[in-house]
Design a protein around this motif. Structure first.
Motif, mmCIF file in Angstrom:
data_model
loop_
_atom_site.group_PDB
_atom_site.id
_atom_site.type_symbol
_atom_site.label_atom_id
_atom_site.label_comp_id
_atom_site.label_asym_id
_atom_site.label_seq_id
_atom_site.Cartn_x
_atom_site.Cartn_y
_atom_site.Cartn_z
ATOM 1 N N LEU A 152 0.832 -1.184 -0.092
ATOM 2 C CA LEU A 152 0.030 -0.015 -0.001
ATOM 3 C C LEU A 152 0.864 1.161 0.013
ATOM 4 O O LEU A 152 0.469 2.262 -0.176
ATOM 5 N N LEU A 164 -4.743 -3.092 -2.014
ATOM 6 C CA LEU A 164 -5.862 -2.895 -1.517
ATOM 7 C C LEU A 164 -6.879 -4.016 -1.671
ATOM 8 O O LEU A 164 -7.659 -4.288 -0.881
ATOM 9 N N LEU A 190 -3.921 3.445 5.267
ATOM 10 C CA LEU A 190 -5.495 3.698 4.365
ATOM 11 C C LEU A 190 -5.781 5.262 4.515
ATOM 12 O O LEU A 190 -6.127 5.736 3.450
ATOM 13 N N LEU A 193 -3.916 7.234 1.978
ATOM 14 C CA LEU A 193 -4.248 6.821 0.589
ATOM 15 C C LEU A 193 -5.471 7.583 0.170
ATOM 16 O O LEU A 193 -6.036 7.738 -1.109
ATOM 17 N N THR A 202 -8.347 4.384 -5.960
ATOM 18 C CA THR A 202 -7.630 4.132 -5.018
ATOM 19 C C THR A 202 -8.530 4.642 -3.551
ATOM 20 O O THR A 202 -8.477 3.789 -2.890
ATOM 21 N N ALA A 206 -9.832 2.376 -0.504
ATOM 22 C CA ALA A 206 -9.418 2.875 0.811
ATOM 23 C C ALA A 206 -10.451 3.047 1.791
ATOM 24 O O ALA A 206 -10.337 2.379 2.821
#
Length: 558
Positions: A152, A164, A190, A193, A202, A206
């Motif tokens: 990640l 992910l 996370l 992200l 993404t 996330a």
């Protein structure tokens, strides 16, 4: 496909050679943008060390892919350095190319550090866990989670999305895996992200993973620790994310908004407007969840003005009538929170049809398998009934028999809220008469003997106002355990119970000699003496009123 350690060795050798070639070129032959190339040269030593450290770690797909990226970037740098041996070249384009190579090297160095540190940490953990006590049954999951977390943080957008997807598969349906991932530090990764620089796909994945974490109660504290940063990212998702991402963001916000601080922050940062848009145009499920977040936000006084400005009442009333069962429940609860301390708002929503919507929801919930969801409806009715201007409308809409019907249900919260609503309706003369005539007194007496102190108090408070009406006193006196149940509430050993309501009830009944005798025979004077010492409101007057009856009662028994 199994990776060959020789492949990693070959790539490392190639990288070493490229670094040496590039270093020599920077030192001896480059003419153009020499300052920028000197900066690049200072990064090559760190790069060489990190590549060597990585190659000493177990070979993985991620590590080999990262080494390939390093090799490719160094090849681009070498070719570019050859061009810069000349002073006669397109300045702007070449400068952009040099800056691009420098940025790529910075990113690769960061990724290499993350990967090297985590690989070493995994090796240490495995070494410890495979000692004399044997390997933990969760160790494979922990190692897999660590590898995913590395993925990640390093590599391309595609590789991060792949990591992910692996994470979502790991978390799906297994709370233990969620706890392991949280313990390994997945949440901060996370959250990063969700930054504006991440691709929409993404962000969607996330926020889906974070929503899964929020579904496990023992993990929510980690989300709360991310504070305003996480809230900011989630609100950005509400503004510009896909429909699916918005729904998942609402799931997280529903958990976070349970604290006053977060609820206040969401309201002050424009969250109400975004949530109302979802309530109007989202899927039925996302509408329900968004309304749940609004319910929590409406519980904070500072947010209520924003609800009015955004015309939230109309949206909430629409959902209260036509949303899913959960959406209707949350809408009713939100309206109840919104108007709790504002009589003008109570009157406004009543005029807009809130009482009719409430009655429809009530009847629908009553016919279902669980009356538990009625608690929000009864609480809303209680809130509306606290405005005496609405009592007549509530009575006309037949809520009194509905209230009395749920006084005997098996859900404690529903019974308590019903008794509280009866108190407010009983504050009006017509309400007292209607309530008594429809049979609310016997079930309230039963509640006086309930196990929960809050139930006892709610029932005694309701009865204290109902017994102001003489017709209700006659009904009460006919109940066999009426006096005994009230006297028992005077016991000082029952803590956290406001005894002034039981005192008021008994005071209303002392106009009857028979009742005075029953109070004395049930031990009322003994309790009252202690309550007088505790300065309980009305205790002294009641003691004086029934005092002569004690002697009368003793003589009568002789």
């Amino acid at each position: 496909m199994k990776l060959s350690e020789n492949e990693a060795d070959v790539i490392e050798a190639s990288i070493t050679e490229l670094i040496q070639t590039l270093t020599n070129s920077i030192t001896h032959t480059i003419i153009s943008f020499k300052g920028k190339w000197t900066s690049i040269g200072s990064k090559l030593s760190d790069l060489k060390t990190l590549v060597s450290d990585l190659n000493n770690s177990p070979t993985t797909t991620l590590s080999v892919n990262l080494l390939r990226s390093v090799s490719q970037t160094l090849s681009e740098s070498r070719d570019l350095s050859v061009l810069c041996r000349s002073a006669n070249l397109p300045k702007l384009k070449t400068q952009n190319d040099v800056d691009s190579v420098s940025a790529k090297l910075d990113s690769l160095i960061k990724d290499l550090r993350v990967l090297t540190l985590t690989e070493n940490s995994v090796r240490i953990d495995v070494s410890v866990s495979t000692g004399s006590v044997g390997v933990s049954s969760t160790e494979p999951v922990r190692i897999q989670t660590r590898n995913i977390i590395i993925g990640l943080q390093v590599g391309t957008t595609e590789s991060r999305n792949s990591a992910l997807e692996q994470l979502l598969m790991l978390l799906q349906g297994n709370d233990k895996h969620v706890l392991i991932a949280v313990a390994q530090g997945v949440v901060p990764v996370l959250v990063r992200l969700l930054d504006s620089t991440s691709a929409p796909q993404t962000k969607e994945k996330a926020v889906t993973a974070i929503a899964r974490v929020s579904a496990v109660d023992s993990s929510k504290h980690v989300l709360h620790s991310e504070g305003l940063v996480l809230l900011h990212h989630l609100l950005r998702v509400l503004e510009s994310g896909s429909g699916f991402a918005k729904e998942k963001a609402c799931v997280v916000l529903l958990a976070l908004s349970q604290t006053k601080e977060n609820a206040r922050a969401i309201g002050s940062r424009g969250g109400i407007s975004s949530l109302l848009e979802i309530c109007e145009a989202g899927t039925p499920n996302s509408q329900a969840i968004a309304t749940g977040v609004l319910r929590n936000i409406a519980d904070v006084v500072e947010n209520r003005e924003s609800f009015i400005e955004e015309d939230a009442i109309s949206v909430l009333l629409t959902l209260a009538s036509s949303g899913t069962v959960l959406g209707q429940e949350y809408s009713i609860a939100c309206l109840s929170n919104l108007v709790r301390d504002d009589d003008n708002l109570k009157l406004l929503i009543a005029r807009k049809g809130a009482i009719v919507s409430l009655r429809t929801f009530w009847d629908s919930a009553s016919s279902g398998t669980s009356v538990g969801i009625l608690e929000v409806a009864v609480e809303f009715l209680k809130t509306l009934a606290s405005d005496e201007r609405l009592v007549e409308t509530i009575i006309v809409n037949d809520f009194i028999p509905r209230l009395i019907n749920v006084l005997t249900c098996g859900v404690l919260g529903v019974r308590i809220q019903s008794a509280k609503a009866i108190y407010w309706l009983g504050c009006r003369a017509k309400g007292r008469k209607e309530l008594g005539g429809n049979g609310c007194i016997p079930p309230l007496i039963t509640m006086l003997e309930g196990k929960a102190v809050e139930e006892k108090e709610a029932a005694s408070k309701a009865l204290s106002i109902l017994l102001v009406y003489s017709g209700n006193r006659r009904i009460y006196r006919k109940e066999q355990r009426g006096i005994v149940s009230a006297v028992q509430l005077l016991d000082p050993l029952i803590i956290n119970l406001d005894k002034k309501y039981a005192v008021s009830m008994l005071m209303s009944l002392t106009c009857s000699k028979k009742c005075r005798k029953q109070i004395v025979n049930s031990g009322g004077l003994l309790f009252l003496q202690k309550l007088v010492e505790m300065d309980v409101e009305g205790a002294k007057k009641l003691q004086e009123t029934i005092g002569p009856g004690k002697l009368w009662g003793v003589i009568a028994r002789r």
